[in-house]
Design an enzyme around this catalytic site. Structure first.
Site, short mmCIF file in Angstrom:
data_model
loop_
_atom_site.label_atom_id
_atom_site.label_comp_id
_atom_site.label_asym_id
_atom_site.label_seq_id
_atom_site.Cartn_x
_atom_site.Cartn_y
_atom_site.Cartn_z
N CYS A 152 0.95 -1.34 -0.03
CA CYS A 152 0.12 0.04 -0.06
C CYS A 152 0.92 1.20 0.03
CB CYS A 152 -0.83 -0.08 1.21
SG CYS A 152 -1.97 1.28 1.42
N ASP A 209 -8.99 -2.68 -8.12
CA ASP A 209 -8.22 -1.59 -7.29
C ASP A 209 -8.99 -0.18 -7.65
OD1 ASP A 209 -7.04 0.18 -5.59
OD2 ASP A 209 -5.20 -1.08 -5.66
N HIS A 241 -7.60 -3.55 -4.10
CA HIS A 241 -6.57 -3.01 -3.19
C HIS A 241 -6.31 -4.04 -2.00
CE1 HIS A 241 -3.65 0.05 -2.30
NE2 HIS A 241 -4.11 0.00 -1.11
#
Length: 275
Positions: A152, A209, A241
């Site tokens: 991330c 995502d 994601h």
């Protein structure tokens, strides 16, 4: 690797902004590992960090720096270190927000991002990671086998660090943002530094995502090809994601397992383990 899947065990702490925790959260046993907390001298400060390594091996271990998600060094990142240690690595996760604040003080992602994460300068992070690499080399790690992975927020950092440190052997970026607004703290993004990569990078992304559109992934591929960079991007069609975040609803087990094996193979290919 054998793991148990369970909810929080005693001593585990997930970031409040990541709540609620899902029952798929993985807990990796540490019976054969040395797992500890430490501080790393960096730029006049002492940065907290956690690390894990095989208990019986104390020298010349390949090093993997683990760069946190937006949530900081919480239980998921600690478990990532344990998983890597079981593979024979010295894995260390530094708390890269420590000067600006504590992610555990925030209960929601937007506030965490706006009030803490955006205040952390990329230049500060790059310098801190350099000091992490030096610390690891002095504490049982092999400086000639320096690797890095990030998730991330840390996925974006993985790309940037691969252009920053020529001693880095390889990096793996899990769903790191590739482009965005430029600020004083974040003057460049991965798309801007594709031509500067000095280490091979594996990028792992999810087609679903919503925060990292496929158009930006394709733009990054084109930039990497134009730069003749040693890099590969894998997109998982059924993943969104944070598909490796086993403690969150975003977890996609099949994609996460494949990504983990690809990461280990990438590290092995570029010097992560002895022949």
């Amino acid at each position: 690797m054998t793991v148990n899947t369970t909810q929080n065990k005693p001593g585990e702490r997930f970031a409040p902004a990541a709540s609620p925790t899902c029952p798929t959260a993985i807990h990796t046993p540490d019976d054969t590992l040395l797992v500890a907390e430490t501080t790393i001298p960096t730029q006049g400060d002492s940065m907290p960090a956690c690390f894990a390594r095989p208990k019986e091996e104390t020298r010349d271990l390949p090093i993997v720096i683990v760069v946190q998600e937006i949530f900081g060094v919480h239980e998921h990142i600690r478990d990532i270190c344990r998983r890597l240690a079981l593979q024979g690595y010295l894995a260390i996760a530094p708390e890269l927000y420590f000067r600006q604040g504590d992610p555990n003080d925030y209960d929601d992602i937007p506030t965490l991002f706006n009030e803490l994460v955006t205040k952390v300068p990329d230049a500060q992070v790059m310098a801190d990671l350099d000091h992490v690499a030096c610390w690891a080399a002095r504490h049982g790690g092999d400086a000639n086998r320096l690797l890095l992975t990030g998730f991330c927020w840390g996925g974006r950092i993985a790309w940037l660090y691969a252009a920053h440190n020529p001693q880095l052997k390889a990096a793996v970026a899990w769903y790191g943002r590739l482009n965005g607004d430029k600020t004083l703290n974040s003057p460049k993004h991965p798309l801007d530094i594709a031509v500067d990569l000095s280490a091979p990078v594996l990028g792992l992304y999810g087609a679903k995502d919503t925060g990292i559109p496929l158009e930006s992934v394709e733009s990054m591929r084109q930039a990497l090809r134009a730069a003749n960079a040693r890099a590969e991007i894998v997109v998982y069609p059924d993943a969104g994601h944070a598909f490796n975040a086993d403690y969150r609803p975003s977890y996609h087990q099949q994609s996460a397992k494949d990504g983990w094996q690809r990461m280990l193979a990438w590290f092995a290919q570029y010097g992560g383990q002895k022949p």
